[in-house]
Design a protein around this motif. Sequence first.
Motif, PDB file in Angstrom:
ATOM      1  N   LEU A 167     -26.880 -22.150  17.691  1.00  0.00           N
ATOM      2  CA  LEU A 167     -27.172 -23.335  18.854  1.00  0.00           C
ATOM      3  C   LEU A 167     -26.137 -24.096  19.346  1.00  0.00           C
ATOM      4  CD1 LEU A 167     -30.113 -24.774  20.891  1.00  0.00           C
ATOM      5  CD2 LEU A 167     -29.486 -26.691  18.669  1.00  0.00           C
ATOM      6  N   LEU A 168     -24.920 -24.288  18.787  1.00  0.00           N
ATOM      7  CA  LEU A 168     -24.848 -25.473  19.579  1.00  0.00           C
ATOM      8  C   LEU A 168     -23.113 -24.544  19.616  1.00  0.00           C
ATOM      9  CD1 LEU A 168     -24.600 -28.453  16.967  1.00  0.00           C
ATOM     10  CD2 LEU A 168     -25.730 -27.570  19.402  1.00  0.00           C
ATOM     11  N   ASN A 169     -23.104 -22.880  19.846  1.00  0.00           N
ATOM     12  CA  ASN A 169     -22.109 -21.769  19.746  1.00  0.00           C
ATOM     13  C   ASN A 169     -21.089 -22.450  21.170  1.00  0.00           C
ATOM     14  OD1 ASN A 169     -20.211 -19.134  19.150  1.00  0.00           O
ATOM     15  ND2 ASN A 169     -21.125 -18.493  20.894  1.00  0.00           N
ATOM     16  N   ASP A 170     -21.898 -22.891  22.215  1.00  0.00           N
ATOM     17  CA  ASP A 170     -20.990 -23.096  23.386  1.00  0.00           C
ATOM     18  C   ASP A 170     -20.911 -24.337  24.255  1.00  0.00           C
ATOM     19  OD1 ASP A 170     -20.424 -19.984  23.796  1.00  0.00           O
ATOM     20  OD2 ASP A 170     -22.340 -19.782  25.074  1.00  0.00           O
ATOM     21  N   TYR A 171     -20.923 -25.289  23.019  1.00  0.00           N
ATOM     22  CA  TYR A 171     -21.153 -26.371  23.532  1.00  0.00           C
ATOM     23  C   TYR A 171     -19.364 -27.328  23.221  1.00  0.00           C
ATOM     24  CZ  TYR A 171     -21.892 -31.588  22.992  1.00  0.00           C
ATOM     25  OH  TYR A 171     -22.468 -32.405  23.661  1.00  0.00           O
ATOM     26  N   PRO A 172     -18.722 -27.704  24.133  1.00  0.00           N
ATOM     27  CA  PRO A 172     -17.303 -27.448  24.075  1.00  0.00           C
ATOM     28  C   PRO A 172     -17.292 -29.009  23.522  1.00  0.00           C
ATOM     29  CG  PRO A 172     -18.740 -28.130  26.720  1.00  0.00           C
ATOM     30  CD  PRO A 172     -19.712 -27.111  25.752  1.00  0.00           C
TER      31      PRO A 172
END
Length: 864
Positions: free
Chosen positions: A14-19
């Motif tokens: 879910l947070l794979n692309d959360y910078p």
Amino acid sequence: MQPSGINDPALNDLLNDYPGHDGQDELLSPNQQPRAHWQALLAEFSAMGPDTLSARSEEAQSLLHENGVTFNPYEDDPGQLRSWRLDCLPYVISVDDWSYLECGLRQRSRLLAMLLDDLYGERKVINEGLLPPELVYTHPGFLFSAVDSPSQVGRPLLIFHGTDVIRDNDGQWQVLADWTQSPAGVGYALENRITLARALPGLYRDAPIKRLAGFLQAQHRCLASLASTQRQEPNIVLWTPGPGSPGYFEHAWLANYMNFPLVEGDDLVVRDGQVAVRTLGGLHQVDVIMRQINDPWCDPLELRPDSLLGVPGLMQAARSGQVHIVNALGAGVLEHPALAAFLPALCQRLLGESLMLRGREALWCGDQSSLDLVRAAMDEWVLRDITRPGKVFHVDQMGLESVAALRSDLQLRPHLFTAQKPLQAAVTPGFDPSSKTVERQTATLRFFSSIEAEDIHKPVREHAFRIMPGGLAWVGEPGTAMMKSRVVKDIWVLASAPQPHVSMLRQAQGPILVTRDGKDLPCRVAESLFWMGRYGERMDIRARLLREALGRLLQESPQEAVVTLLPDLLTALGVAPDEDELEEELAAMGEHPRFSPAYLLARDRLLNLLSDQAPDGLPMAFSQFVRNSRAVRDHLGDDAWRSVSSIRQRCNAIARTKGVVTGQRLLEAVVVDLAAFFGLCNETMPHHYGWRFLDIGRFIERVLGTLQLLKLALLTANQPGIPLWEVVLATTDNFTVYRRRYRSQLHPSAILDLLLFDETNPRSVGYMLKRLGRQVARLPAMAESSSYRNLENRLIIQATSTLHLVDIDSLADIEHSAEARDILMALLDELIEPMAELSNAVSHSHFSHVEATRQLVTMELTNK
């Protein structure tokens, strides 16, 4: 780059692309782990997965579309209609954060209430030098006519308060602005909460979050306590600028939710110092006005003389104590952005406390030292002109000439400028349904407070305020206006356990007076319902005719030089060219390898009726229908309003279509949606005066449309005969009835009987006159003691008598008898005349026509 150190694979996805972020992150702690108050919610979202989350987001968006939720003004140009996107990830506030925020917001409301009371009373803060008089007296929100009003003694001026807050990059709460005239957003916050509860029912049901309805209940009690009369059910109204207002959806939604009548300026009148609503039964006194209009527009006699929204004499009625306005007129002075620089000292003086929630660094340029600081580094400040509240100046984004003009203006009028330091906000997570990823956002939060009902009559120092445990958040840089954001968020304030459902409907404390909608209906509402019926029926007639015309266009041979039936259909639609126009347009078209000029002319004229630029096109007719529908939004059921939203989407699609087949299908859908809308109104609206006016409007339009169609098809058509008679039957939806009665034998006499005389057929003139007679007879009489019939009844009797007294045998051979055709022509004209006059008669007898007010004497304030 995904956060490091998260062990849950689903959460990692879910947070794979959360910078990552170097400053304050509402979701992740400095060690890149989800904060404690986010963990349970993240677990639920990660269990759903990105695909399900995206589907739930689309579901939420569909619900907003169905309910007609928009941030923008209700423009009728389809290109201007813009809905927000509701983020399915809420803004989550922990128990500890809320404890601090709630205390700070309560303190701020108490402080502003005391300050407002002082500015319009003893003015100690000015006399003691805590506030410069130029700062207060030059602000357009300070109303000199409201100073020292004796009726305000013991009555609170600040009842309802909105505060814009952000968390800055250092993790501190900062106040951006206070809204004290007509704080917007409560209705939007409730709609967000309800929409998320429907899109994510299981999550919302089990989540330990504080509910919002209790705040609205308390606010309702507060407003009822303000009434100067001791009636059990005081008359509280919500005053809106009208359907053209950017926040009209919220006004209508909130009035319906809180069970308040929704009124506009033309609904209200001041008589003998009292404010009253114009209704079908006369004037009904108003006790409390919850306004959604800013100070300058409220009274054209004492404030802005060019205001068409206000109520003449309203300020005098408020001064005399006959009505209480929430918030009091003059509260706008608290929205002065320069007050932020003085609030810490004012809090210490008025409350004896340190200010908990500070605003961003601000300077008032009327102070010479502050002006020097600003002029020395103008690009480091955001400048505001208090005479133009929505205008901000970013010097680093301006041209040289604009900067020079600003410097000159700042030198000439420094007391009208405020400078504020830009802020860098903390980041919070948001879900993007298109990319199915969690992204970083910066958001502004608006919270609301309301005075406790039991403190209404206490001294202002003892007032306590209740804070809504939630609010409205929107995505954008700090200072971005709510109306300019495209993404909004619900605010979830966590509780220790799941909270019970709260209803706005409350148990009565004893017997109540049973009432039914009737003469208390505002005249403006009755008029809007009447015209909603007329425009809705007009849309239906035109959509049916245009559908048939496009169908005939598809059946015509495109190479034929003469197009047989289409000229008559163009006439029926009101877009047939005259002889000179026809000759010019045919000559201008030239030769085409596949289509004859006559065919192209007919096609272009018909397709133009689908354009939103055509003054007589279907989208323009819809704009009139929806304008009146919005004016009575609080009188329509949710399902009926969803039908309006569906029609709007069809009309938006129609305006973009270029093809005949696609246009025909969309027109069929519009006809069905209109039938659904009026069917729902018939099934859900109480059959009292409002419904009767809607019905009268519909059937006046239907009678006139049917008579004009019969006149064309049987008397004035260029190509009369079976094809045109078939169009008449299809347009009136009587094909099936005719075939069942007469099989395949099509004859004008049978058509006349079906559509003119048959009182059992809802599409016949005889049936419609009978229905109109019943409805008009049950309207509130303007002179009940009179023994004579009013004009509306006389017109219907005239038309009915004309129809009943016609010699049927004289119309038997209209195909071959010129005398029969003359008799029919006279009959139709004699029916059209009273029906055309009936609309004006109903308007004159029952609707309020208010002359625009003018300020006879212009008053200027001079300093001596």
